[in-house]
Design a protein around this motif. Structure first.
Motif, PDB file in Angstrom:
ATOM      1  N   THR A   1      79.184 -19.344  27.813  1.00  0.00           N
ATOM      2  CA  THR A   1      78.591 -19.394  26.485  1.00  0.00           C
ATOM      3  C   THR A   1      77.562 -20.510  26.358  1.00  0.00           C
ATOM      4  O   THR A   1      77.516 -21.443  27.166  1.00  0.00           O
ATOM      5  N   ASN A   2      76.757 -20.422  25.313  1.00  0.00           N
ATOM      6  CA  ASN A   2      75.754 -21.446  25.027  1.00  0.00           C
ATOM      7  C   ASN A   2      76.391 -22.792  24.726  1.00  0.00           C
ATOM      8  O   ASN A   2      75.927 -23.830  25.181  1.00  0.00           O
ATOM      9  N   GLY A   3      77.457 -22.759  23.928  1.00  0.00           N
ATOM     10  CA  GLY A   3      78.026 -23.999  23.421  1.00  0.00           C
ATOM     11  C   GLY A   3      79.256 -24.489  24.136  1.00  0.00           C
ATOM     12  O   GLY A   3      79.858 -25.495  23.717  1.00  0.00           O
ATOM     13  N   GLY A   4      79.684 -23.800  25.177  1.00  0.00           N
ATOM     14  CA  GLY A   4      80.846 -24.251  25.921  1.00  0.00           C
ATOM     15  C   GLY A   4      82.173 -23.958  25.262  1.00  0.00           C
ATOM     16  O   GLY A   4      83.211 -24.487  25.680  1.00  0.00           O
ATOM     17  N   LYS A   5      82.172 -23.113  24.231  1.00  0.00           N
ATOM     18  CA  LYS A   5      83.413 -22.698  23.584  1.00  0.00           C
ATOM     19  C   LYS A   5      83.469 -21.171  23.583  1.00  0.00           C
ATOM     20  O   LYS A   5      82.580 -20.513  24.104  1.00  0.00           O
ATOM     21  N   GLY A   6      84.521 -20.610  23.020  1.00  0.00           N
ATOM     22  CA  GLY A   6      84.720 -19.178  23.129  1.00  0.00           C
ATOM     23  C   GLY A   6      83.863 -18.337  22.204  1.00  0.00           C
ATOM     24  O   GLY A   6      83.504 -18.760  21.104  1.00  0.00           O
ATOM     25  N   VAL A   7      83.531 -17.131  22.663  1.00  0.00           N
ATOM     26  CA  VAL A   7      82.811 -16.129  21.865  1.00  0.00           C
ATOM     27  C   VAL A   7      83.524 -14.792  22.044  1.00  0.00           C
ATOM     28  O   VAL A   7      83.901 -14.440  23.167  1.00  0.00           O
ATOM     29  N   LEU A   8      83.711 -14.066  20.946  1.00  0.00           N
ATOM     30  CA  LEU A   8      84.389 -12.756  21.020  1.00  0.00           C
ATOM     31  C   LEU A   8      83.589 -11.687  20.308  1.00  0.00           C
ATOM     32  O   LEU A   8      83.050 -11.911  19.221  1.00  0.00           O
ATOM     33  N   LEU A   9      83.533 -10.513  20.928  1.00  0.00           N
ATOM     34  CA  LEU A   9      83.056  -9.295  20.260  1.00  0.00           C
ATOM     35  C   LEU A   9      84.238  -8.352  20.099  1.00  0.00           C
ATOM     36  O   LEU A   9      84.923  -8.033  21.081  1.00  0.00           O
ATOM     37  N   GLY A  10      84.499  -7.911  18.882  1.00  0.00           N
ATOM     38  CA  GLY A  10      85.495  -6.881  18.627  1.00  0.00           C
ATOM     39  C   GLY A  10      84.809  -5.637  18.102  1.00  0.00           C
ATOM     40  O   GLY A  10      84.012  -5.704  17.169  1.00  0.00           O
ATOM     41  N   ASN A  11      85.102  -4.496  18.725  1.00  0.00           N
ATOM     42  CA  ASN A  11      84.461  -3.234  18.331  1.00  0.00           C
ATOM     43  C   ASN A  11      85.497  -2.103  18.389  1.00  0.00           C
ATOM     44  O   ASN A  11      85.413  -1.196  19.214  1.00  0.00           O
ATOM     45  N   PRO A  12      86.511  -2.159  17.511  1.00  0.00           N
ATOM     46  CA  PRO A  12      87.524  -1.099  17.514  1.00  0.00           C
ATOM     47  C   PRO A  12      86.966   0.225  17.001  1.00  0.00           C
ATOM     48  O   PRO A  12      86.112   0.250  16.116  1.00  0.00           O
ATOM     49  N   HIS A  13      87.452   1.309  17.585  1.00  0.00           N
ATOM     50  CA  HIS A  13      87.049   2.659  17.198  1.00  0.00           C
ATOM     51  C   HIS A  13      88.245   3.352  16.561  1.00  0.00           C
ATOM     52  O   HIS A  13      89.169   3.767  17.261  1.00  0.00           O
ATOM     53  N   VAL A  14      88.234   3.475  15.256  1.00  0.00           N
ATOM     54  CA  VAL A  14      89.329   4.147  14.555  1.00  0.00           C
ATOM     55  C   VAL A  14      88.734   5.141  13.567  1.00  0.00           C
ATOM     56  O   VAL A  14      87.536   5.113  13.274  1.00  0.00           O
ATOM     57  N   PRO A  15      89.548   6.055  13.020  1.00  0.00           N
ATOM     58  CA  PRO A  15      89.045   6.961  11.985  1.00  0.00           C
ATOM     59  C   PRO A  15      88.462   6.185  10.796  1.00  0.00           C
ATOM     60  O   PRO A  15      88.972   5.129  10.433  1.00  0.00           O
ATOM     61  N   TRP A  16      87.412   6.712  10.222  1.00  0.00           N
ATOM     62  CA  TRP A  16      86.778   6.054   9.087  1.00  0.00           C
ATOM     63  C   TRP A  16      87.531   6.307   7.780  1.00  0.00           C
ATOM     64  O   TRP A  16      87.323   5.597   6.810  1.00  0.00           O
ATOM     65  N   TYR A  17      88.384   7.312   7.765  1.00  0.00           N
ATOM     66  CA  TYR A  17      89.068   7.670   6.526  1.00  0.00           C
ATOM     67  C   TYR A  17      90.535   7.971   6.801  1.00  0.00           C
ATOM     68  O   TYR A  17      90.918   8.326   7.918  1.00  0.00           O
ATOM     69  N   GLY A  18      91.343   7.856   5.751  1.00  0.00           N
ATOM     70  CA  GLY A  18      92.716   8.339   5.806  1.00  0.00           C
ATOM     71  C   GLY A  18      93.620   7.510   6.698  1.00  0.00           C
ATOM     72  O   GLY A  18      93.376   6.341   6.992  1.00  0.00           O
ATOM     73  N   MET A  19      94.681   8.162   7.152  1.00  0.00           N
ATOM     74  CA  MET A  19      95.675   7.511   7.986  1.00  0.00           C
ATOM     75  C   MET A  19      95.035   6.934   9.255  1.00  0.00           C
ATOM     76  O   MET A  19      94.153   7.530   9.844  1.00  0.00           O
ATOM     77  N   VAL A  20      95.437   5.766   9.641  1.00  0.00           N
ATOM     78  CA  VAL A  20      94.936   5.030  10.805  1.00  0.00           C
ATOM     79  C   VAL A  20      93.529   4.486  10.555  1.00  0.00           C
ATOM     80  O   VAL A  20      92.796   4.201  11.490  1.00  0.00           O
ATOM     81  N   SER A  21      93.135   4.302   9.303  1.00  0.00           N
ATOM     82  CA  SER A  21      91.865   3.648   9.002  1.00  0.00           C
ATOM     83  C   SER A  21      92.134   2.205   8.578  1.00  0.00           C
ATOM     84  O   SER A  21      93.279   1.799   8.382  1.00  0.00           O
ATOM     85  N   PHE A  22      91.061   1.413   8.435  1.00  0.00           N
ATOM     86  CA  PHE A  22      91.165  -0.023   8.243  1.00  0.00           C
ATOM     87  C   PHE A  22      91.023  -0.449   6.782  1.00  0.00           C
ATOM     88  O   PHE A  22      90.314   0.181   5.990  1.00  0.00           O
ATOM     89  N   TRP A  23      91.662  -1.568   6.460  1.00  0.00           N
ATOM     90  CA  TRP A  23      91.403  -2.332   5.235  1.00  0.00           C
ATOM     91  C   TRP A  23      91.029  -3.737   5.666  1.00  0.00           C
ATOM     92  O   TRP A  23      91.739  -4.383   6.435  1.00  0.00           O
ATOM     93  N   HIS A  24      89.890  -4.216   5.175  1.00  0.00           N
ATOM     94  CA  HIS A  24      89.290  -5.483   5.590  1.00  0.00           C
ATOM     95  C   HIS A  24      89.578  -6.544   4.542  1.00  0.00           C
ATOM     96  O   HIS A  24      89.342  -6.326   3.353  1.00  0.00           O
ATOM     97  N   ALA A  25      90.077  -7.708   4.964  1.00  0.00           N
ATOM     98  CA  ALA A  25      90.411  -8.756   4.009  1.00  0.00           C
ATOM     99  C   ALA A  25      90.465 -10.111   4.689  1.00  0.00           C
ATOM    100  O   ALA A  25      90.506 -10.229   5.918  1.00  0.00           O
ATOM    101  N   ARG A  26      90.483 -11.147   3.865  1.00  0.00           N
ATOM    102  CA  ARG A  26      90.817 -12.500   4.298  1.00  0.00           C
ATOM    103  C   ARG A  26      92.217 -12.807   3.767  1.00  0.00           C
ATOM    104  O   ARG A  26      92.517 -12.541   2.592  1.00  0.00           O
ATOM    105  N   LEU A  27      93.074 -13.334   4.620  1.00  0.00           N
ATOM    106  CA  LEU A  27      94.469 -13.586   4.278  1.00  0.00           C
ATOM    107  C   LEU A  27      94.765 -15.072   4.444  1.00  0.00           C
ATOM    108  O   LEU A  27      94.510 -15.633   5.514  1.00  0.00           O
ATOM    109  N   THR A  28      95.322 -15.701   3.384  1.00  0.00           N
ATOM    110  CA  THR A  28      95.530 -17.146   3.418  1.00  0.00           C
ATOM    111  C   THR A  28      96.906 -17.543   2.892  1.00  0.00           C
ATOM    112  O   THR A  28      97.305 -17.104   1.810  1.00  0.00           O
TER     113      THR A  28
END
Length: 607
Positions: free
Chosen positions: A165-192
């Motif tokens: 990497t440029n900065g000497g620390k970790g870099v990640l790409l996540g590119n999951p392929h799931v259905p866009w609708y219905g069962m087995v689809s995603f909900w995006h949030a921040r959890l604290t």
């Protein structure tokens, strides 16, 4: 007093709170004082965003023969009553009880879509079956009512460490392929949970676990594995419902919906497909002399939910691995991760059967499908559970990747080989994997979040780069492909023609058929045909099918003119010396217009 806030959605259970600053995609922020409150916010937030999908899912399950059978026999309840690692951890118990409370609270206040209160037992049953890959893939041959057609599942992930990497620390790409609708689809949030958890990522509907996400210390993403969590047992029959074990007859157990044996339920068919689409059925005969039973090693424990719940408090790649080992791993899922220390992780730590080599009766079936068929006439051949010390994993400061090929293709320079064949084929990779292994080393030493953003949406067509110049094409319409840029961009003319032709076999006869089918469409840019309509607006889409090795996978439902599955929650995370990582996200199903324009959003973690 328990306090749960979903700031960006303005869902508040106590005093009103101002919404968090957000870009065009409003990312809900769940803030709670403990895990039960966090589960409450997830259940409430998922219901607010996807009530009709969830209500249909839970109602369909209530009438499902598999779920009725599990309920009548109290299978899941007995597992839940046990301590971990068989039953749920306290963390999981709190998340599940909170989820049910939050979902029911929203459903009660917003009647519609047939929504009704759900119980914790229902939620556990859903998560249990979701993790039982073997029973699920044999479903059509066990219970009388088959499930609906299954969508393709896949994913790409790249983790790069300090040496790349440029900065000497970790870099990640996540590119999951799931259905866009219905069962087995995603909900995006921040959890604290202040002082304990602060994660941005996605949960699957009905599953309050983050398989794709990041925090201030580590980022992780899941990919579907080639490893099988189950095996088949070939039974020698005395009569239709009696089989021999160690020379003695044993009777099958009539469950009303299916027949059980000491090796599991008997099945007549199995979904077998190396690309994991689940479309292809392999018949397993139940004759006068033989039958087949499914032994699902995930069927007596809640390993996957326990492991994934532990990710929420992880700070390093080592913490992720420790959660997997402690709780028994995932089910048919790899984890690829990078952290602030500059370490990367590939972990194929999963529930996998321990099959004795001398017990395998069909080696070709095992080679093709990673599923062992063992000899059921010997009790000693019943598969056990493979130990954690025999799992494929690698932690390093260079890189790790997975695009649904086996563990052998995690690194171009350091393949992991010599593992049991139930983990997958060590000699054959798919084209997305090939693209990644060729492309990743080219950028080593220069990786940052921007590099990942560009790489995942380059839309290069691997099949065209590899095969087009060798494919027979003599008609005048071939000029379209000669001028094509060999990418699946919105403006690419020729992408649709090539993808259909290649999928049809790439022969001259296939070309003629595809040209006749597409007609004038072969001269149109991809976006003129690959699009969806939202609020009356036509949104063209880039990307392409996995069969052509397009990294940015998009599978169209051409009858509905919509996306069935593919790139969904895309995220690029770069750790620096700052307290917060540099992060960018694209939640394609929620904002296809932003995805179409390749307009990334800043991560919600440090807004």
């Amino acid at each position: 007093m328990l306090k749960t806030v979903i700031a960006s959605l303005l869902l508040v259970t106590s005093a009103p709170v101002a919404p968090a600053v957000a870009g065009p995609e409003q990312v809900p922020h769940v803030v709670a004082s403990n895990y039960r409150g966090l589960g409450d916010g997830i259940g409430f937030g998922q219901a607010k965003a996807h009530l009709c999908d969830l209500a249909k899912m839970f109602n369909d399950l209530a009438s499902d023969p598999q779920f009725r059978d599990l309920e009548e026999r109290q299978v899941v309840e007995r597992i839940v009553a046990q301590p971990p690692p068989i039953g749920p951890t306290q963390q999981v118990r709190d998340l599940f009880s909170g989820y049910v409370r939050g979902y029911n609270r929203y459903a009660a206040a917003h009647p519609g879509c047939g929504a009704r209160p759900i119980s914790e037992a229902e939620l556990y049953r859903f998560n249990y079956v979701s993790s039982n890959e073997g029973i699920f893939r044999a479903y059509e041959g066990i219970w009388p009512s088959p499930p609906k057609e299954q969508k393709e599942r896949g994913s790409n992930s790249i983790a790069v460490g300090s040496r790349g990497t440029n900065g000497g620390k970790g870099v990640l790409l996540g590119n999951p392929h799931v259905p866009w609708y219905g069962m087995v689809s995603f909900w995006h949030a921040r959890l604290t949970i202040p002082g304990k958890v602060d994660v941005e990522g996605t949960t699957l509907l009905g599953i309050p676990m983050v398989y794709n996400g990041y925090n201030r210390g580590v980022a992780w993403s899941a990919t579907i594995s080639t490893a099988a969590s189950y095996s088949l047992t070939k039974l020698k029959l005395v009569d239709r419902y009696t089989y021999l074990v160690d020379g003695k007859p044993e009777k099958m157990i009539d469950r009303g919906t299916h027949w059980d044996t000491r090796f599991g339920p008997v099945t007549r068919a199995l979904r077998t497909n190396p690309h994991l689409t689940g479309y292809e059925l392999t018949p397993l005969p139940w004759t006068e002399t033989e039958a087949y039973a499914v032994t699902d090693n995930a069927a007596d424990r809640l390993a996957a939910v326990n492991s994934a719940a532990g990710f929420l408090e992880a700070r390093t790649t080592g913490d992720l691995k420790a959660s997997l080992v402690k709780h028994g791993g995932t089910v048919r899922t790899n984890i690829v991760a990078a952290d602030k220390r500059g370490k990367t992780l590939y972990a194929g730590i999963q529930v996998v059967p321990d099959v004795a080599d001398e017990c395998v009766v069909d080696r070709e079936f095992l080679r093709r499908n990673s599923v062992a068929i063992v000899d059921g006439t010997r009790s000693a051949c019943k598969p056990g559970l493979l130990g954690m010390d025999r799992m494929p994993w690698i932690e390093s400061d260079t890189y790790a990747t997975n695009s649904n090929s086996s563990h052998a293709f995690v690194r171009a320079d350091k393949p992991l080989t010599g593992l049991p064949p139930v983990f997958g084929n060590e000699t054959v990779m798919n084209m997305r994997t090939e693209f990644g292994l060729n492309e990743i080393p080219r950028h080593l030493g220069r990786y940052d979040a921007a590099t990942m953003q560009k790489l995942v949406l380059e839309n290069r067509n691997t099949a065209a780069e590899k095969y087009l110049d060798k494919m027979p094409c003599t008609r005048e319409e071939c000029d379209v492909l000669k001028k094509w840029d060999r990418r699946n961009e919105i403006g690419s003319v020729g992408a649709l023609l090539f993808d259909r032709w290649f999928a049809a076999g790439g022969t001259e006869a296939a070309f003629d058929e595809v040209v006749a089918e597409l007609g004038p469409k072969i001269y149109q840019p991809l976006g003129e045909n690959q699009y969806l309509v939202r609020d009356g607006r036509k949104i063209p889409l880039h990307g392409g099918p996995g069969s052509s090795g397009v990294y940015n996978l998009i599978n169209m439902d051409w009858q509905k003119q919509d996306v069935s599955d593919g790139s969904s929650f895309i995220f690029a995370v770069e750790y620096t010396d700052k307290a917060c990582p540099t992060a960018y996200t694209l939640m394609a199903p929620a904002r296809p217009d932003l995805y179409s324009a390749k307009k990334w959003q800043k991560g919600a973690l440090c807004r």
